[in-house]
Motif scaffolding. Structure first.
Motif, PDB file in Angstrom:
ATOM      1  N   ARG A   1     -26.900 -39.378 -60.477  1.00 11.40           N
ATOM      2  CA  ARG A   1     -25.535 -39.064 -60.007  1.00 11.40           C
ATOM      3  C   ARG A   1     -25.499 -39.035 -58.489  1.00 11.40           C
ATOM      4  O   ARG A   1     -24.528 -39.512 -57.871  1.00 11.40           O
ATOM      5  CB  ARG A   1     -25.108 -37.716 -60.598  1.00 11.40           C
ATOM      6  N   ALA A   2     -26.550 -38.527 -57.865  1.00 10.05           N
ATOM      7  CA  ALA A   2     -26.590 -38.493 -56.400  1.00 10.05           C
ATOM      8  C   ALA A   2     -26.596 -39.897 -55.820  1.00 10.05           C
ATOM      9  O   ALA A   2     -25.992 -40.155 -54.773  1.00 10.05           O
ATOM     10  CB  ALA A   2     -27.825 -37.715 -55.940  1.00 10.05           C
ATOM     11  N   GLU A   3     -27.272 -40.830 -56.497  1.00 15.03           N
ATOM     12  CA  GLU A   3     -27.279 -42.207 -56.028  1.00 15.03           C
ATOM     13  C   GLU A   3     -25.896 -42.838 -56.150  1.00 15.03           C
ATOM     14  O   GLU A   3     -25.466 -43.606 -55.287  1.00 15.03           O
ATOM     15  CB  GLU A   3     -28.312 -43.035 -56.810  1.00 15.03           C
ATOM     16  N   LEU A   4     -25.171 -42.529 -57.235  1.00 21.78           N
ATOM     17  CA  LEU A   4     -23.796 -43.012 -57.373  1.00 21.78           C
ATOM     18  C   LEU A   4     -22.924 -42.465 -56.259  1.00 21.78           C
ATOM     19  O   LEU A   4     -22.115 -43.194 -55.657  1.00 21.78           O
ATOM     20  CB  LEU A   4     -23.220 -42.607 -58.735  1.00 21.78           C
ATOM     21  N   ASP A   5     -23.080 -41.191 -55.959  1.00 23.46           N
ATOM     22  CA  ASP A   5     -22.283 -40.574 -54.895  1.00 23.46           C
ATOM     23  C   ASP A   5     -22.574 -41.227 -53.548  1.00 23.46           C
ATOM     24  O   ASP A   5     -21.661 -41.434 -52.733  1.00 23.46           O
ATOM     25  CB  ASP A   5     -22.579 -39.075 -54.823  1.00 23.46           C
ATOM     26  N   ARG A   6     -23.848 -41.560 -53.328  1.00 19.68           N
ATOM     27  CA  ARG A   6     -24.226 -42.227 -52.076  1.00 19.68           C
ATOM     28  C   ARG A   6     -23.503 -43.556 -51.920  1.00 19.68           C
ATOM     29  O   ARG A   6     -22.961 -43.876 -50.857  1.00 19.68           O
ATOM     30  CB  ARG A   6     -25.745 -42.440 -52.052  1.00 19.68           C
ATOM     31  N   VAL A   7     -23.487 -44.345 -52.991  1.00 18.93           N
ATOM     32  CA  VAL A   7     -22.850 -45.662 -52.938  1.00 18.93           C
ATOM     33  C   VAL A   7     -21.332 -45.524 -52.882  1.00 18.93           C
ATOM     34  O   VAL A   7     -20.659 -46.229 -52.117  1.00 18.93           O
ATOM     35  CB  VAL A   7     -23.293 -46.501 -54.150  1.00 18.93           C
ATOM     36  N   ASN A   8     -20.782 -44.611 -53.671  1.00 11.50           N
ATOM     37  CA  ASN A   8     -19.326 -44.432 -53.701  1.00 11.50           C
ATOM     38  C   ASN A   8     -18.756 -44.054 -52.342  1.00 11.50           C
ATOM     39  O   ASN A   8     -17.614 -44.386 -52.017  1.00 11.50           O
ATOM     40  CB  ASN A   8     -18.942 -43.354 -54.718  1.00 11.50           C
ATOM     41  N   ALA A   9     -19.550 -43.357 -51.529  1.00  8.00           N
ATOM     42  CA  ALA A   9     -19.057 -42.880 -50.236  1.00  8.00           C
ATOM     43  C   ALA A   9     -18.620 -44.024 -49.328  1.00  8.00           C
ATOM     44  O   ALA A   9     -17.768 -43.840 -48.448  1.00  8.00           O
ATOM     45  CB  ALA A   9     -20.141 -42.046 -49.548  1.00  8.00           C
ATOM     46  N   ASP A  10     -19.179 -45.208 -49.539  1.00 12.22           N
ATOM     47  CA  ASP A  10     -18.864 -46.360 -48.674  1.00 12.22           C
ATOM     48  C   ASP A  10     -17.953 -47.375 -49.347  1.00 12.22           C
ATOM     49  O   ASP A  10     -17.732 -48.459 -48.798  1.00 12.22           O
ATOM     50  CB  ASP A  10     -20.151 -47.056 -48.240  1.00 12.22           C
ATOM     51  N   LEU A  11     -17.429 -47.033 -50.529  1.00 10.96           N
ATOM     52  CA  LEU A  11     -16.623 -47.994 -51.272  1.00 10.96           C
ATOM     53  C   LEU A  11     -15.142 -47.647 -51.202  1.00 10.96           C
ATOM     54  O   LEU A  11     -14.758 -46.479 -51.088  1.00 10.96           O
ATOM     55  CB  LEU A  11     -17.056 -48.017 -52.743  1.00 10.96           C
TER      56      LEU A  11
END
Length: 600
Positions: free
Chosen positions: A527-537
């Motif tokens: 979930r933390a990895e998803l949040d990392r990617v979502n932050a720039d999308l």
């Protein structure tokens, strides 16, 4: 062979004749067997090809016939290819992992008259479907004899064919080669089928040599200086076939063939100077080196951390077009020699100065890491239909990650952008058409320009950046078009994520299926990895949920192609229930439930 203005003047077997005559005792290729590397000269190479070619003729193979080869990467694959082409035939590579049904599809579609298989495994597969292949007349085994076959099909061994050929006149061999023209079909490559049924891509002796011309552009001094490469990837795939089978005919490239399960050992033994790998090998080996560095004693780990800090600073200056200071360059040179080269040497990768990747998108972080380690890793671009690389990072060393470079430096190699951002290519290495499929061939050409199906953009300094596949987009219920590949690539930059498949076609939002990597013990870390990617999308691109795949994707289930690419439609079908879980009671489900049950 000139890099610009080159025109071939003889067929591929003609090149072999000339090379064996000019330097018969020079090393042509090598192979590893039982832990020992053995050498084959150009004289022996030609003898093997001559005997096999004449043996095929004795079994009724004629000019224009198609012959399939199903084998791991080994010298016999090379000999078979050149022997078939010497007869004037067309060689077809079949993946050793293909199922009997897939083999049948290739043999029937190509109307192959002969099949060469490596072991009992391949021969048993073809025997199972032989009765369904009307054109097939010969099945021969390299390491084993074929099992029982239908009466109209002859079974033979590799040695049988060579023995028959050895008793034939050598003059007949030269006459066979002379009867083949540059524009005759030479190889039939079957596409992976990631976007539909596999198609037979036809390349001639001429187009293959223009493909070789572009490969030489990756390593220009290979024309005059010996280079070593380890050959373990399937030769049914276009890139390994062009590099490992045909490019040595025009260069001083020496291939050491080995089975894929022993490539690590052979890499360390050969210490290659040439590499052209798909991204997954760079990712796998980078992870191995990171683990190795982390296991060092405290003093060496400290040196590695310091070297990485210096390497990052140098890399950032390279990518921004700034020069490192003399002091920084001296320190970085010491870091490469004292830390990074010894680290790479543990894999046999210390002699490589320039390395290349193609066939799939490479995470920028992986390119950056290898460049920090002193390996000039660059990207290039090619398709089955181009055979070689019409586009690559041919110029500046250590180029910025995320781009595929520019056109090959020959004015006949041209790229333009269509109105819908599709990349169009015109070049002398373009294929001659899809085998007996004029409709599909016509559909991918527009006034001589090949429609690649890839979407691109030009950067301010003229480089080409891929931005997705034309046919691989997601259209959400709100009508928003999203390219899933850049999002998936960002996710796979994480060592916790091995594979990512973004879904959401016809849905209100996007979600993703994940195949976890090492260290992904908890859903919280993913979930933390998803949040990392979502932050720039952008909002429409953000991933609302994820599910972990219960098993790896499998080629046998149709979820991957033979060379490892994900078949998105098949994955969505296989895991439909898991995908539905991520959308819960969405509007469609709620309306359907209301119709069935009435208001609550």
């Amino acid at each position: 062979m000139e890099l610009t203005g080159f025109e071939p003047d003889r067929t591929l077997p003609g090149l072999l004749l000339e090379r064996a005559s000019r330097e018969p005792d020079a090393v042509a290729l090598r192979y590893s067997r039982d832990g020992v590397v053995r050498t084959i000269t150009w004289r022996t190479y030609l003898d093997q090809v001559r005997e096999l070619a004449l043996g095929l003729v004795a079994q009724g193979v004629r000019h224009g016939d198609r012959v399939a080869v199903m084998s791991s990467a080994r010298p016999e694959w090379v000999f078979a290819a050149l022997a078939v082409q010497s007869v004037g035939g067309v060689v077809i590579g079949v993946y050793p992992t293909n199922s009997p049904a897939e083999i049948e599809q290739v043999l029937v579609h190509s109307e192959a008259v002969a099949f060469l298989g490596e072991t009992d495994t391949e021969l048993a597969k073809v025997a199972k479907i032989a009765a369904n292949t009307p054109a097939l007349r010969l099945v021969a085994g390299i390491d084993a004899a074929p099992p029982d076959l239908p009466p109209e099909i002859t079974g033979a061994t590799w040695d049988d064919l060579r023995s028959a050929g050895a008793s034939s006149s050598a003059d007949g061999f030269t006459e066979l080669i002379a009867a083949t023209a540059l524009d005759d079909p030479a190889v039939l490559f079957y596409t992976s089928g990631s976007t539909g049924a596999p198609k037979g891509v036809t390349h001639s002796h001429r187009t293959i040599q223009h493909a070789i011309q572009s490969v030489i552009g990756l390593y220009p001094d290979s024309r005059t200086t010996r280079h070593d490469v380890v050959g373990f990837l399937p030769l049914a795939h276009v890139a390994p076939a062009v590099l490992l089978v045909f490019t040595p005919l025009h260069t001083r490239l020496v291939v050491t063939f080995c089975r894929i399960e022993e490539y690590g050992e052979v890499l360390r033994a050969v210490r290659p100077t040439v590499i052209l790998w798909p991204p997954r090998f760079y990712e796998k080996l980078a992870a191995e080196l990171i683990s190795r560095a982390e296991s060092w004693n405290p003093l060496r780990r400290g040196a590695y951390r310091l070297a990485m800090r210096v390497g990052r600073r140098v890399a950032e200056r390279r990518w921004s077009g700034r020069s490192a200071s003399p002091a920084l360059r001296i320190i970085y040179t010491a870091a490469v020699r004292g830390v990074f080269l010894p680290l790479r040497a543990t894999l046999g990768m210390d002699r490589i100065r320039v390395a290349w990747t193609a066939s799939a998108a490479m995470p920028e972080s992986v390119v950056a890491l290898w460049q920090i380690w002193g390996l000039d890793l660059r990207e290039n671009y090619g398709l089955t239909e181009t055979a070689g690389c019409p586009i690559g990072q041919f110029g500046q060393p250590f180029p910025r990650p995320g781009r595929i470079g520019r056109e090959f430096p020959d004015p006949r190699f041209q790229v333009k952008l269509a109105d819908d951002r599709e990349m169009l290519i015109r070049a002398p290495l373009l294929f001659d058409g899809y085998w007996r499929n004029p409709t599909e061939t016509e559909a991918v050409f527009e006034e001589g320009w090949f429609r690649t199906g890839d979407l691109m953009e030009r950067t301010a300094d003229g480089d080409i950046r891929l931005i997705g596949r034309k046919k691989d987009v997601i259209i959400t219920r709100g009508g928003k078009t999203v390219d899933p590949q850049p999002i998936e690539l960002r996710l796979k930059e994480s060592l916790l994520i091995e594979e990512a498949i973004v879904v959401g076609d016809g849905r209100k939002y996007l979600t993703v299926l994940l195949e976890p990597g090492a260290g992904a013990e908890s859903a919280g870390r993913l979930r933390a990895e998803l949040d990392r990617v979502n932050a720039d999308l952008a909002r429409v691109e953000q991933l609302k949920d994820f599910r972990v795949l219960p098993r790896p994707l499998e080629a046998a289930r149709g979820e991957r192609t033979a060379n490892g690419k994900v078949k998105r439609a098949a994955v969505v079908e296989s895991f439909a229930g898991l995908i539905d879980e991520m959308y819960g009671t969405d509007d469609d489900a709620a309306i359907a439930d209301h119709v069935r049950r009435g208001p609550r």
